[in-house]
Design an enzyme around this catalytic site. Structure first.
Site, PDB file in Angstrom:
ATOM      1  N   HIS A 124       0.876  -1.173   0.000  1.00 45.49           N
ATOM      2  CA  HIS A 124       0.000   0.000   0.000  1.00 45.49           C
ATOM      3  C   HIS A 124       0.920   1.231   0.000  1.00 45.49           C
ATOM      4  O   HIS A 124       0.870   2.058   0.913  1.00 45.49           O
ATOM      5  CB  HIS A 124      -0.948  -0.043   1.191  1.00 45.49           C
ATOM      6  CG  HIS A 124      -2.186   0.805   1.047  1.00 45.49           C
ATOM      7  ND1 HIS A 124      -3.461   0.295   1.160  1.00 45.49           N
ATOM      8  CD2 HIS A 124      -2.349   2.125   0.794  1.00 45.49           C
ATOM      9  CE1 HIS A 124      -4.348   1.276   0.994  1.00 45.49           C
ATOM     10  NE2 HIS A 124      -3.701   2.396   0.775  1.00 45.49           N
ATOM     11  N   GLU A 169      -4.169  -0.067  -5.411  1.00 49.87           N
ATOM     12  CA  GLU A 169      -4.267   1.071  -6.330  1.00 49.87           C
ATOM     13  C   GLU A 169      -2.954   1.381  -7.049  1.00 49.87           C
ATOM     14  O   GLU A 169      -2.397   2.483  -6.902  1.00 49.87           O
ATOM     15  CB  GLU A 169      -4.775   2.314  -5.587  1.00 49.87           C
ATOM     16  CG  GLU A 169      -6.145   2.126  -4.989  1.00 49.87           C
ATOM     17  CD  GLU A 169      -6.749   3.406  -4.414  1.00 49.87           C
ATOM     18  OE1 GLU A 169      -6.072   4.449  -4.372  1.00 49.87           O
ATOM     19  OE2 GLU A 169      -7.929   3.368  -4.008  1.00 49.87           O
ATOM     20  N   TYR A 292     -14.536   5.710  -5.003  1.00 46.79           N
ATOM     21  CA  TYR A 292     -14.878   6.930  -4.263  1.00 46.79           C
ATOM     22  C   TYR A 292     -15.868   7.808  -5.006  1.00 46.79           C
ATOM     23  O   TYR A 292     -16.847   8.261  -4.423  1.00 46.79           O
ATOM     24  CB  TYR A 292     -13.597   7.700  -3.885  1.00 46.79           C
ATOM     25  CG  TYR A 292     -12.842   6.965  -2.798  1.00 46.79           C
ATOM     26  CD1 TYR A 292     -13.149   7.162  -1.464  1.00 46.79           C
ATOM     27  CD2 TYR A 292     -11.893   6.001  -3.118  1.00 46.79           C
ATOM     28  CE1 TYR A 292     -12.519   6.449  -0.465  1.00 46.79           C
ATOM     29  CE2 TYR A 292     -11.247   5.272  -2.125  1.00 46.79           C
ATOM     30  CZ  TYR A 292     -11.566   5.497  -0.798  1.00 46.79           C
ATOM     31  OH  TYR A 292     -10.956   4.773   0.177  1.00 46.79           O
TER      32      TYR A 292
HETATM   33  C1  GBH Z   1      -7.491   5.487  -1.462  1.00 45.12           C
HETATM   34  O1  GBH Z   1      -7.070   6.246  -2.534  1.00 45.12           O
HETATM   35  C2  GBH Z   1      -6.316   4.897  -0.753  1.00 45.12           C
HETATM   36  O2  GBH Z   1      -6.168   3.532  -1.050  1.00 45.12           O
HETATM   37  C3  GBH Z   1      -6.321   5.112   0.734  1.00 45.12           C
HETATM   38  O3  GBH Z   1      -5.059   4.854   1.245  1.00 45.12           O
HETATM   39  C4  GBH Z   1      -6.803   6.512   1.040  1.00 45.12           C
HETATM   40  O4  GBH Z   1      -6.701   6.835   2.391  1.00 45.12           O
HETATM   41  C5  GBH Z   1      -8.232   6.609   0.604  1.00 45.12           C
HETATM   42  O5  GBH Z   1      -8.393   6.206  -0.704  1.00 45.12           O
HETATM   43  C6  GBH Z   1      -8.816   7.991   0.775  1.00 45.12           C
HETATM   44  O6  GBH Z   1      -8.149   8.925   0.004  1.00 45.12           O
HETATM   45  O7  GBH Z   1     -11.537  15.130  -6.811  1.00 45.12           O
HETATM   46  O8  GBH Z   1     -12.950  13.798  -8.260  1.00 45.12           O
HETATM   47  O9  GBH Z   1     -10.630  14.123  -8.806  1.00 45.12           O
HETATM   48  C7  GBH Z   1      -8.099   6.956  -3.174  1.00 45.12           C
HETATM   49  C8  GBH Z   1      -7.752   7.472  -4.536  1.00 45.12           C
HETATM   50  C9  GBH Z   1      -7.755   9.390  -5.876  1.00 45.12           C
HETATM   51  C10 GBH Z   1      -9.850   8.570  -5.073  1.00 45.12           C
HETATM   52  C11 GBH Z   1      -8.359  10.716  -6.125  1.00 45.12           C
HETATM   53  C12 GBH Z   1     -10.495   9.900  -5.396  1.00 45.12           C
HETATM   54  C13 GBH Z   1     -10.069  12.042  -6.657  1.00 45.12           C
HETATM   55  C14 GBH Z   1     -11.366  12.536  -6.825  1.00 45.12           C
HETATM   56  N1  GBH Z   1      -8.440   8.703  -4.822  1.00 45.12           N
HETATM   57  N2  GBH Z   1      -9.774  10.629  -6.405  1.00 45.12           N
HETATM   58  S1  GBH Z   1     -11.631  14.010  -7.743  1.00 45.12           S
END
Ligand code: GBH
Length: 443
Positions: A124, A169, A292
């Protein structure tokens, strides 16, 4: 809050919560742990929003028994944690550091004693710094090192871990870590970061065989996905959407499921050697899906370095991260994976789903987080709808058990079902914790 009761889920559906090592453990010098790229990055001024580091985080390394008690109280059947490579191999190579593995041995036994299935992620994002100094994931050799590390972990824990997850990821580690420099190791290579995709995938494939040689437990990978929402409907918008989809959603999954690399993002086949695609396509038992939000996309300006432009999605509630709350995106994603990959697709477990809000204890010390309850309620219904549509989803893990060190955002974003007061390390279950226990897990 919720009015209707939660729909039924299939018997044996796995309810869990997730964390990762560097976000909760702290104890960065304990028992021979070596430095990782996230220690280096966080200690570089200007990299982390609040100037914090993961040196202490939630002090989970010392408080794991209390945290496992919180898991048991929640009633979940599984806990997804990650193993810090630099605890197991302080410089990324050579014999195992037994004292580092001892920690995970204690954690796994405590989970089993409490009736919680250990689900272990091997990577991770916390690469041993010594491997980064040798080129990190830009260096093909790191894939072989990863498989050796997987072998050491499986030799010690392979009889008790119930599900292995190789990588978390890999897209984010490539794009934010090596393309844009917002995550460790802080490289800004843009599309020259593609070797990081291939070498992580190669490491995954080699680790799958290492794990299978030592453990009969199923093996997975956890990818993040974001369905595309087009902001316009011109041919250029649609081409931009396809390019984003290929880069974000298919670059890792197509080769994993035997389709080879997608054409669209201009993947440089220069680093791909004969036989690599077969290694990468080694069968997996579960596909881990982190979700997400969807992403708004439109055609890029002429002079843009990217073949698409990301635009904010209007009309949705937003989390404290400003991410839009779109539960139906999860249904769309799950159904879309099934439609694209068909029989190639193994059963899915949602390995991360959750949200950040500014959760503050009230005068009585209680933490009310109705937005998180609404978020989880909506996303669970979306999973149920995907199951109704015939998608084989066998588990759902909330991100996260605890408020924790949110990478470049430091301690400014709280994702937990449990509030953490960092100065005192006091844990306070939020109202979402009781809701998840009563309305979902034990209903
Ligand atoms: C995960 O990554 C990780 O695995 C984890 O470690 C982390 O704590 C958790 O999520 C929360 O962040 O503003 O629409 O462009 C998440 C990867 C990348 C998901 C950025 C949301 C952006 C949304 N993220 N993405 S936007």
């Amino acid at each position: 809050m919720t009015t209707a009761s939660m729909p039924e889920f299939p018997t044996g559906f796995r309810w869990g919560v997730s964390t990762s090592a560097h976000q909760i453990e702290g104890a960065v010098d304990a028992d021979g742990r070596g430095p990782s790229i996230w220690d280096t990055f966080a200690h570089t001024p200007g990299r982390i929003a609040d100037g914090s580091t993961g040196d202490v985080a939630c002090d989970h390394y010392h408080r794991y028994a209390e945290d496992v008690a919180l898991l048991a109280g929640l009633g979940v059947s599984a806990y997804r944690f990650s193993i810090a490579w630099p605890r197991v191999q302080p410089t990324g190579t050579g014999a195992a550091n037994a004292a580092g593995l001892d920690f995970y041995d204690r954690l796994v036994d405590e989970l089993l004693r409490r009736g919680v299935d250990p689900v272990a992620t091997l990577f991770h994002w916390d690469l041993p710094q010594a491997l980064e100094d040798a080129g990190g994931w830009l260096n093909r050799d790191t894939a072989a090192r990863f498989a050796e590390y997987a072998d050491l972990v499986a030799a010690r824990l392979g009889d008790r871990v119930k599900l292995w997850i190789t990588l978390n990821e890999p897209f984010i580690h490539m794009s934010l870590g090596h393309g844009m420099g917002m995550h460790a190791p802080g490289r800004m290579l843009l599309f020259d970061a593609f070797p990081v995709a291939h070498h992580q995938l190669l490491g995954h494939g080699l680790a799958v065989s290492a794990l299978r040689a030592r453990s009969s437990s199923p093996v997975a990978i956890a990818n993040n996905y974001s369905p595309v929402r087009l902001a316009g409907d011109t041919a250029a918008d649609r081409a931009a959407g396809a390019a984003y989809d290929a880069l974000h959603n298919r670059l890792f999954t197509d080769p994993l499921l035997g389709l080879g690399y997608p054409e669209e993002p201009g993947f440089d086949p220069g680093v791909v050697r004969d036989g690599d695609l077969d290694v990468i396509a080694a069968p997996i038992d579960v596909l881990g899906v982190n979700y997400y939000n969807p992403t708004g996309i439109r055609a890029a300006e002429e002079d843009s370095p990217l073949p698409f432009e990301i635009v904010p999605l209007d009309g949705w509630p937003r989390t404290a991260f400003d991410w839009p709350v779109v539960p139906d995106g999860l249904r769309e994603l799950l159904v879309g994976l099934r439609d694209r990959y068909g029989d190639r697709l193994p059963p899915i477990q949602v390995t991360e789903s959750g949200c950040a809000y500014d959760d503050v204890p009230d005068a009585d010390g209680r933490v009310h987080d109705p937005e998180r309850i609404a978020y989880l309620d909506g996303h669970l219904r979306a999973v149920r709808e995907a199951i109704d549509a015939g998608v084989d989803v066998t588990g759902y893990f909330v991100w996260s058990l605890l408020d924790n060190w949110e990478w470049a955002e430091g301690f400014t974003k709280r994702f937990g079902l449990v509030h953490v007061d960092y100065p005192s390390q006091r844990r306070t279950p939020k109202s979402s914790y009781a809701w998840f226990r009563d309305a979902v897990v034990r209903r």
